[in-house]
Design an enzyme around this catalytic site. Structure first.
Site, PDB file in Angstrom:
ATOM      1  N   CYS A  54       0.842  -1.204   0.000  1.00  0.00           N
ATOM      2  CA  CYS A  54       0.000   0.000   0.000  1.00  0.00           C
ATOM      3  C   CYS A  54       0.870   1.244   0.000  1.00  0.00           C
ATOM      4  O   CYS A  54       1.744   1.412   0.850  1.00  0.00           O
ATOM      5  CB  CYS A  54      -0.916  -0.007   1.226  1.00  0.00           C
ATOM      6  SG  CYS A  54      -1.922   1.480   1.379  1.00  0.00           S
ATOM      7  N   TYR A  85      -7.713   4.754  -9.526  1.00  0.00           N
ATOM      8  CA  TYR A  85      -7.506   3.841  -8.398  1.00  0.00           C
ATOM      9  C   TYR A  85      -8.417   2.624  -8.505  1.00  0.00           C
ATOM     10  O   TYR A  85      -7.987   1.490  -8.280  1.00  0.00           O
ATOM     11  CB  TYR A  85      -7.762   4.588  -7.099  1.00  0.00           C
ATOM     12  CG  TYR A  85      -7.571   3.742  -5.860  1.00  0.00           C
ATOM     13  CD1 TYR A  85      -6.316   3.236  -5.509  1.00  0.00           C
ATOM     14  CD2 TYR A  85      -8.650   3.461  -5.024  1.00  0.00           C
ATOM     15  CE1 TYR A  85      -6.141   2.473  -4.370  1.00  0.00           C
ATOM     16  CE2 TYR A  85      -8.479   2.693  -3.876  1.00  0.00           C
ATOM     17  CZ  TYR A  85      -7.223   2.204  -3.555  1.00  0.00           C
ATOM     18  OH  TYR A  85      -7.064   1.437  -2.421  1.00  0.00           O
ATOM     19  N   GLU A  97       1.007  -0.286  -6.961  1.00  0.00           N
ATOM     20  CA  GLU A  97       1.035   0.984  -6.243  1.00  0.00           C
ATOM     21  C   GLU A  97       2.500   1.335  -5.981  1.00  0.00           C
ATOM     22  O   GLU A  97       3.246   0.537  -5.427  1.00  0.00           O
ATOM     23  CB  GLU A  97       0.257   0.889  -4.936  1.00  0.00           C
ATOM     24  CG  GLU A  97      -1.227   0.674  -5.132  1.00  0.00           C
ATOM     25  CD  GLU A  97      -2.031   0.774  -3.846  1.00  0.00           C
ATOM     26  OE1 GLU A  97      -1.468   1.250  -2.831  1.00  0.00           O
ATOM     27  OE2 GLU A  97      -3.207   0.385  -3.855  1.00  0.00           O
ATOM     28  N   ASP A 132      -2.962  -7.310   2.434  1.00  0.00           N
ATOM     29  CA  ASP A 132      -3.338  -6.674   1.170  1.00  0.00           C
ATOM     30  C   ASP A 132      -3.001  -7.627   0.028  1.00  0.00           C
ATOM     31  O   ASP A 132      -1.821  -7.920  -0.218  1.00  0.00           O
ATOM     32  CB  ASP A 132      -2.599  -5.357   0.984  1.00  0.00           C
ATOM     33  CG  ASP A 132      -2.986  -4.319   2.017  1.00  0.00           C
ATOM     34  OD1 ASP A 132      -4.158  -4.322   2.440  1.00  0.00           O
ATOM     35  OD2 ASP A 132      -2.118  -3.513   2.411  1.00  0.00           O
ATOM     36  N   TYR A 137      -0.274  -4.805  -5.246  1.00  0.00           N
ATOM     37  CA  TYR A 137       0.542  -4.747  -4.036  1.00  0.00           C
ATOM     38  C   TYR A 137       1.888  -5.444  -4.216  1.00  0.00           C
ATOM     39  O   TYR A 137       2.598  -5.675  -3.247  1.00  0.00           O
ATOM     40  CB  TYR A 137      -0.214  -5.369  -2.865  1.00  0.00           C
ATOM     41  CG  TYR A 137      -1.491  -4.640  -2.525  1.00  0.00           C
ATOM     42  CD1 TYR A 137      -1.472  -3.315  -2.103  1.00  0.00           C
ATOM     43  CD2 TYR A 137      -2.733  -5.265  -2.654  1.00  0.00           C
ATOM     44  CE1 TYR A 137      -2.650  -2.642  -1.813  1.00  0.00           C
ATOM     45  CE2 TYR A 137      -3.910  -4.598  -2.363  1.00  0.00           C
ATOM     46  CZ  TYR A 137      -3.858  -3.289  -1.944  1.00  0.00           C
ATOM     47  OH  TYR A 137      -5.028  -2.619  -1.655  1.00  0.00           O
ATOM     48  N   CYS A 202      -2.229   1.733   7.566  1.00  0.00           N
ATOM     49  CA  CYS A 202      -0.868   1.548   7.059  1.00  0.00           C
ATOM     50  C   CYS A 202      -0.502   0.090   7.229  1.00  0.00           C
ATOM     51  O   CYS A 202      -0.305  -0.378   8.352  1.00  0.00           O
ATOM     52  CB  CYS A 202       0.127   2.434   7.806  1.00  0.00           C
ATOM     53  SG  CYS A 202       1.846   2.153   7.287  1.00  0.00           S
ATOM     54  N   CYS A 211      19.209  -5.141   5.809  1.00  0.00           N
ATOM     55  CA  CYS A 211      19.942  -5.280   4.554  1.00  0.00           C
ATOM     56  C   CYS A 211      21.395  -4.901   4.787  1.00  0.00           C
ATOM     57  O   CYS A 211      21.673  -3.876   5.435  1.00  0.00           O
ATOM     58  CB  CYS A 211      19.328  -4.370   3.489  1.00  0.00           C
ATOM     59  SG  CYS A 211      20.057  -4.537   1.854  1.00  0.00           S
TER      60      CYS A 211
END
Length: 218
Positions: A54, A85, A97, A132, A137, A202, A211
């Site tokens: 998202c 959208y 997105e 999601d 996504y 969110c 990483c």
């Protein structure tokens, strides 16, 4: 066929036809940073495009990153020109997105932005991110130069080793040049959504794995 393409990308023949121009206006100014959303951008600044679920949470993560000059959300990597959208959510445009990040390379490196990318989501999930679900996504990196492409590839290899050592599967991130994959800005209400709606949804969440630093520079 509406909402039929949540687990596979449509072919060009199956995708919605699109249009010649955007069907909605896009704000000119970032509500948090006060900078131009679509330019002109300062000389010497660079552009990076990322899809990590998202785009509301993804954009906030990047506008909070020092050295980022502006951010805007949109749709990228698809077939349909100037999608809405609702069309993207149908799965019939092929877009994901995405968040466009304009940054000052003297303050933050592309490698640093990649670390934010990898650590802010689970890049092994395919056409979903957490709860999601859908092709919009999917994880993606769209590069703007050969140097970005090489850096992203090396960063992906380094993070894959970390994921593998921790029992995760293969990275599914789409990694490709931004051209010819146009970035179409999203509707105004999506821009800086979590600034306008601080309690808004969110779904951003990473693996908890870091990483490696200093292995991805071109």
């Amino acid at each position: 066929m509406l909402y039929a393409f949540k687990s596979r990308l449509p072919s060009p023949e199956e995708a919605l036809p699109g249009r010649a121009e955007s069907p909605f206006p896009v704000p000119s100014t970032h509500t948090v940073l006060g900078t131009e959303l679509q330019g002109p951008y300062p000389e010497g600044f660079e552009v990076a495009d990322f899809g990590l679920g998202c785009f509301w949470g993804a954009e906030r993560r990047y506008w909070q990153t020092p050295g980022v000059w502006t951010t805007l959300v949109g749709y990228q990597g698809g077939v349909t020109d100037y999608p809405t959208y609702e069309e993207v959510c149908s799965g019939m445009t092929g877009h994901t997105e995405a968040v466009r990040v304009v940054f000052d390379p003297s303050q933050v490196s592309y490698e640093d932005l990649l670390r934010v990318f990898w650590e802010s989501h689970d890049p092994t999930q395919g056409f979903r991110q957490g709860n999601d679900v859908g092709t919009q996504y999917r994880s993606a990196i769209y590069t703007h130069s050969p140097a970005q492409q090489e850096t992203a590839e090396r960063s992906r290899e380094a993070y894959q080793r970390v994921l593998t050592d921790s029992g995760y599967g293969e990275i599914t991130t789409e990694l490709a040049p931004a051209t010819p994959r146009p970035f179409y800005p999203a509707e105004g209400y999506h821009q800086q959504y979590l600034d306008k709606n601080p309690a808004g949804y969110c779904g951003l969440g990473g693996t908890g794995l870091s990483c490696p630093v200093g292995v991805a520079r071109a």
